[in-house]
Design an enzyme around this catalytic site. Structure first.
Site, short mmCIF file in Angstrom:
data_model
loop_
_atom_site.label_atom_id
_atom_site.label_comp_id
_atom_site.label_asym_id
_atom_site.label_seq_id
_atom_site.Cartn_x
_atom_site.Cartn_y
_atom_site.Cartn_z
N GLU A 1 -51.78 -6.67 -21.90
CA GLU A 1 -50.61 -6.40 -20.95
C GLU A 1 -49.63 -5.56 -21.86
OE1 GLU A 1 -49.77 -10.65 -19.44
OE2 GLU A 1 -50.70 -9.45 -17.78
N ASN B 1 -45.16 -21.21 -17.65
CA ASN B 1 -44.02 -20.99 -18.82
C ASN B 1 -42.88 -19.95 -18.50
OD1 ASN B 1 -46.03 -19.37 -19.33
ND2 ASN B 1 -45.91 -20.08 -21.59
N GLU C 1 -55.24 -13.74 -20.21
CA GLU C 1 -54.29 -13.99 -21.07
C GLU C 1 -53.90 -15.25 -21.30
OE1 GLU C 1 -52.51 -11.88 -22.81
OE2 GLU C 1 -52.70 -10.13 -21.93
N GLU D 1 -48.46 -23.58 -9.44
CA GLU D 1 -48.23 -24.69 -8.69
C GLU D 1 -46.93 -25.39 -9.17
OE1 GLU D 1 -51.08 -24.13 -9.99
OE2 GLU D 1 -52.28 -25.97 -10.10
N CYS E 1 -47.59 -19.20 -25.20
CA CYS E 1 -48.98 -19.15 -25.71
C CYS E 1 -49.17 -18.35 -26.92
CB CYS E 1 -49.54 -18.18 -24.63
SG CYS E 1 -48.78 -16.50 -24.56
#
Ligand code: NAD
Length: 481
Positions: A455, A150, A247, A176, A281
């Protein structure tokens, strides 16, 4: 503008067309825009060898110089924002209106922020009477970054920038589905002065990620992906006692009280469900609305959602683009069917658009109950569930009744209630009268099943370095015999 080969290893593009073909599809048209090859064992080995060989010298570089390279990369990214945003739009299908402000720009923020921190990562002096000790903050070694589809540019930099600032090297494996953008991050880092091998990108599905995590030469993995993948990758890291940042997904609550500013609350619900076609997310996909404002909220929400400009994501007027792939579109459609069959009330959307590309309408369900599939499982598409509630105590119990804990928010004019509610939500990031803003200066990450580690901010430094204690003896050593 497009990357010139599949992989980026040891400071240069690398191709090995013996690897399985991964076609890159522009989701707005279904056209193939590029073809990359999955990393062969030879490519994986080259990436591991180059990251390992580069690490000691990179760690030994004067920190302010290391930081300068990251800050130079940030400047280059900002100068090329238009070109990088166009590539991000092709890779993901997200509207250029979004990518111009959210992707290369946030990657640049991370490179700038951690570039600035690089020279500040010092230890401390500990007096112990005559003896003394000091601590050193040392790198972990070769870090593996694994991305979701995303935010391919942002994820590549959110992992790479703190890893490199701490003196690690990185091998990044993009999703991918969106293999192109991370290659540009690698190219720009080289241009900014990063030595060969410091930041490598190799392509492939989960099996390539797995071989990187399992190789004894890697010391840490940071994954952005689903909770199911997170469990596998975390277990593989644990088997060799490696550091891990996970995450993962969410099913976050957005709680709207009857004293909230209605227009702001509607805006937040739209942003929290339809930005990036819902593929975020931290989205607030369970929108709890207090009963007495429910109908007013729903009618304004439907009215505003009807104004979405659905179209070609390359057009700057478009504010709602396609989903990333046919596969994700099909998953979203199946959740919509479950919503309908389990008795939720469809307020808006619900249908695939009858045109080429992976387009689905922004979809709103009302009268959703906690037991419905759409209220329990992460959809990762543009489907909003509106649930009703009466009291604060009740909504908090229901908001926390999930195994996930990435985010949450409250909308209210009552200052004390706002703080009480966000303190009670079990989630890593919570907002008061706002949603989904994740600046680099503040930590981001999940509680419960949404992951481990953080993060961004100084907190990320803890996850890309470790402390080493040096005890200094100042007197002769005594022994019992
Ligand atoms: P995914 O879990 O299918 O894949 C994520 C990555 O893991 C891909 O690169 C994939 O190739 C790789 N992978 C799969 N199996 C692996 C294995 N066994 N070993 C190593 N690597 C493996 O997720 P996705 O569909 O790409 O992304 C969507 C998910 O990501 C959603 O659940 C979303 O909530 C989550 N996400 C989380 C954040 C966050 O920061 N918390 C951000 C974006 C997306």
């Amino acid at each position: 503008m497009q990357p010139t080969a599949s992989h980026y290893v040891n400071g240069a593009y690398l191709e090995d067309d013996a690897g399985a073909e991964i076609p890159v599809i522009f989701p707005a048209t279904g056209e193939q825009i590029a073809l990359v090859h999955e990393a062969t064992p030879a490519v994986i080995e080259a990436a591991l060898a180059s990251a390992k060989a580069a690490q000691a010298d990179w760690a030994a570089m004067v920190p302010v110089e290391r930081g300068r390279i990251l800050r130079r990369a940030a400047d280059i990214m900002r100068e090329r924002n238009r070109e990088l945003s166009e590539l991000e739009t092709l890779d993901t299908g997200k509207p250029i209106q979004e990518t111009l402000v959210a992707d290369a720009t946030s990657a640049a923020d991370a490179l700038e922020y951690f570039g600035g921190l690089a020279a500040t990562l010092t230890g401390e002096h500990v007096p112990l009477g005559g003896d003394w000790a000091y601590t050193m903050r040392v790198p972990l070694g070769v870090c593996v970054g694994i991305g979701a589809w995303n935010y391919p540019t942002q994820i590549a930099a959110w992992k790479g920038a703190p890893a490199l600032a701490c003196g690690n090297t990185m091998i990044f494996k993009p999703s991918e589905q969106t293999p192109l953008c991370a290659l540009k991050v690698a190219e720009i880092l080289t241009e900014a002065g990063a030595p060969p091998g410091v930041y490598n990108v190799i392509q492939g599905a989960g099996t390539v990620g797995k071989s990187l995590v399992e190789d004894p030469r890697t010391a840490k993995v940071s994954l952005t992906g689903s909770a199911a993948t997170g469990k596998k990758v975390y277990a593989a890291a644990a088997a060799q006692m490696k550091h891990a940042t996970m995450e993962l997904g969410g099913k976050s609550p957005l709680i709207i009280f009857d004293d909230a500013d209605l227009e702001s609350a509607v805006s937040a619900a739209i942003n929290a469900n339809f930005y990036a076609s819902g593929q975020v997310c931290s989205n607030g996909t369970r929108v709890f609305v207090q009963n007495d404002i429910k109908e007013a909220f729903l009618s304004r929400l439907a009215e505003r959602t009807a104004q979405a400009i659905i179209g070609d994501p390359r057009d700057e007027a478009t504010n709602f683009g396609p989903m990333v792939s046919e596969e994700q579109l099909a998953i979203t459609c199946s959740f919509i069917e479950k919503g309908l069959s389990e008795g939720a009330r469809l307020i808006h959307g619900g249908k695939r658009l009858d045109q080429p590309g992976c387009y689905i309408e922004p979809t709103i369900f009302a009268d959703v109950t906690d037991d419905m599939t759409i209220a329990r499982e992460e959809i990762f598409g543009p489907v909003m569930s509106v649930l009703d509630f009466d009291t604060e105590d009740e909504v908090l119990i229901r908001a926390n009744a999930t195994e996930l804990g990435l985010s949450g928010a409250v909308f209210t004019a009552d200052l004390t209630r706002a703080h009480r509610v966000v303190h009670a939500i079990d989630a890593g990031s919570v907002w008061i009268n706002q949603y989904n803003l994740t600046p680099v200066e503040v930590p981001f990450g999940g509680m419960k099943g949404s992951g481990v580690g953080r993060e961004n901010s100084r907190a990320a430094i803890e996850h890309y370095s470790q402390l080493k204690t040096v005890y200094v003896g100042m007197s002769p050593v005594e022994a019992a015999f």
